[in-house]
Write an enzyme that holds these catalytic residues in place. Structure first.
Site, mmCIF file in Angstrom:
data_model
loop_
_atom_site.group_PDB
_atom_site.id
_atom_site.type_symbol
_atom_site.label_atom_id
_atom_site.label_comp_id
_atom_site.label_asym_id
_atom_site.label_seq_id
_atom_site.Cartn_x
_atom_site.Cartn_y
_atom_site.Cartn_z
ATOM 1 N N TRP A 13 47.272 -50.610 -12.483
ATOM 2 C CA TRP A 13 48.661 -50.285 -12.799
ATOM 3 C C TRP A 13 48.952 -48.822 -12.514
ATOM 4 C CZ3 TRP A 13 53.074 -51.633 -12.147
ATOM 5 C CH2 TRP A 13 54.154 -51.501 -13.015
ATOM 6 N N LYS A 192 52.444 -60.260 -26.635
ATOM 7 C CA LYS A 192 52.484 -61.367 -25.665
ATOM 8 C C LYS A 192 51.113 -61.609 -25.052
ATOM 9 C CE LYS A 192 52.393 -58.511 -21.973
ATOM 10 N NZ LYS A 192 51.434 -58.500 -20.857
ATOM 11 N N ASP A 245 58.190 -60.811 -20.077
ATOM 12 C CA ASP A 245 56.773 -60.485 -19.915
ATOM 13 C C ASP A 245 55.896 -61.629 -20.410
ATOM 14 O OD1 ASP A 245 54.733 -58.854 -19.085
ATOM 15 O OD2 ASP A 245 54.980 -57.348 -20.643
ATOM 16 N N ARG A 256 45.065 -61.016 -16.531
ATOM 17 C CA ARG A 256 43.695 -60.955 -17.028
ATOM 18 C C ARG A 256 43.570 -61.658 -18.382
ATOM 19 N NH1 ARG A 256 44.606 -55.827 -14.761
ATOM 20 N NH2 ARG A 256 44.946 -54.786 -16.762
ATOM 21 N N GLU A 282 43.861 -56.508 -22.455
ATOM 22 C CA GLU A 282 44.318 -55.873 -23.697
ATOM 23 C C GLU A 282 44.458 -56.862 -24.855
ATOM 24 O OE1 GLU A 282 44.638 -52.716 -24.303
ATOM 25 O OE2 GLU A 282 45.793 -51.636 -22.797
#
Length: 335
Positions: A13, A192, A245, A256, A282
């Protein structure tokens, strides 16, 4: 006048944002701490383990010196993963004191403190809230570097700073909206990822579109409940950093977090999945912190609870799905 921008973190990113801001006419510096990744970027302009054969433009400056990277910059953009943000920015608190705008890209909640990324930044730097912006939304790096149309939201307590980031990042294929709901935008982007792990589990178990549609809808409901308990606005979760999102992360082959869930649904353990990955998902740590936040605010989050038990307690994925389906019946819309 072109803006002088530093990006902290040259992962996928960070590289995508570096490409984006360079194409917008900014003078871009990128800092990378990992020695192997840094060598690859310096010698080939690529980081194959993070973003395939995509190559940074030659005019983007690369450095492994953190303090000098942020000196005399108009904007500092942090692409540091959420669980490492505090340890990095505390090293440059003095330099950040003079930065006009700090933009956070990480989507997570710090595990130990249960703090959002803005709260971590304020803790460690004393940066005033009107100089902080978080940028979030459906924006996989793999598509941004191919100049595919993408829209995100810039959230800040300062309309001037949100406007600055909106104008800085908006190019032909990348459109930025504004918001003043920092809490909602940060929570939507973080929570999310937990639901995306659940979506991957559904895929790994071979379940269908009915299942995933229900999962996303009920996932949004529990994200919204927790957000409202933490003073976010409901309409934020109907926007890009919420449902936008969420949908993207639950379906995308680039996700991921969805990948982690899919592999677990196919029978692998979390340790086995992590051993096969070079990048951070994450949602794994956010499953811990999100669950604890919900308990702190007395909010029911059944999907998050089951994801936690599958990841960390070894509960069979199919059993977790069954327990969600067998919960007490109730009206769809409830507080």
């Amino acid at each position: 006048m072109s803006k002088r921008v530093t990006i902290l973190g040259a992962g996928s990113w960070g590289m995508a944002v570096g490409h984006l801001l360079h194409s917008a006419g900014c003078s871009v510096t990128m800092w990378e701490h990992n020695a192997e990744d840094y060598r690859s970027l310096v010698t080939t302009r690529t980081n194959p383990g993070k973003l395939g054969d995509f190559a940074l433009h030659d005019s983007i400056r690369l450095t492994d010196k953190l303090a000098s990277a942020v000196d005399e910059k108009d904007v500092v953009v942090s692409a540091i993963p959420s669980q490492h943000l505090r340890s990095v920015i505390k090293q440059i608190r003095e330099q950040l004191a003079g930065v006009p705008a700090f933009v956070n890209l990480a989507k997570g909640v710090e595990r130990e403190s249960l703090k959002r990324m803005s709260e971590v930044v304020f803790d460690e730097t004393g940066l005033s809230p009107d100089r902080y912006v978080t940028l979030s939304g459906p924006s996989h790096a793999e598509e941004v570097v191919q100049d595919m149309p993408t829209t995100v939201v810039a959230a800040s307590q300062s309309d001037d700073r949100a406007t600055l980031v909106q104008e800085l990042f908006s190019v032909g294929h990348f459109r930025v909206y504004k918001s003043d709901d920092v809490v909602g935008v940060e929570l939507g982007g973080a929570l999310k990822n937990i639901i995306a792990i659940a979506a991957g589990i559904v895929d790994g178990l071979g379940m269908g579109d009915n299942t995933k549609g229900a999962l996303i809808t009920r996932g949004l409901a529990e994200i919204t409940r927790l957000g409202l308990a933490m003073d976010a606005r409901a309409d934020t979760f109907a926007g890009l950093s919420g449902i936008g999102d969420l949908i993207t992360t639950c379906f995308s082959r680039h996700s991921r977090n969805r990948y982690v869930g899919e592999q677990i649904g196919r029978g692998k353990t979390l340790d086995e999945v992590l051993a096969s990955m070079s990048m951070i998902a994450e949602g794994i740590e956010t499953a811990r912190s999100g669950r604890e936040l919900a308990r702190r605010h007395c909010v029911e989050v059944p999907i998050t609870e089951q994801v936690y038990h599958v990841l960390f307690d070894g509960k069979p994925a199919r059993q977790a799905v069954g327990e969600l389906m067998e919960r007490k019946l109730r009206a769809e819309l409830w507080q």
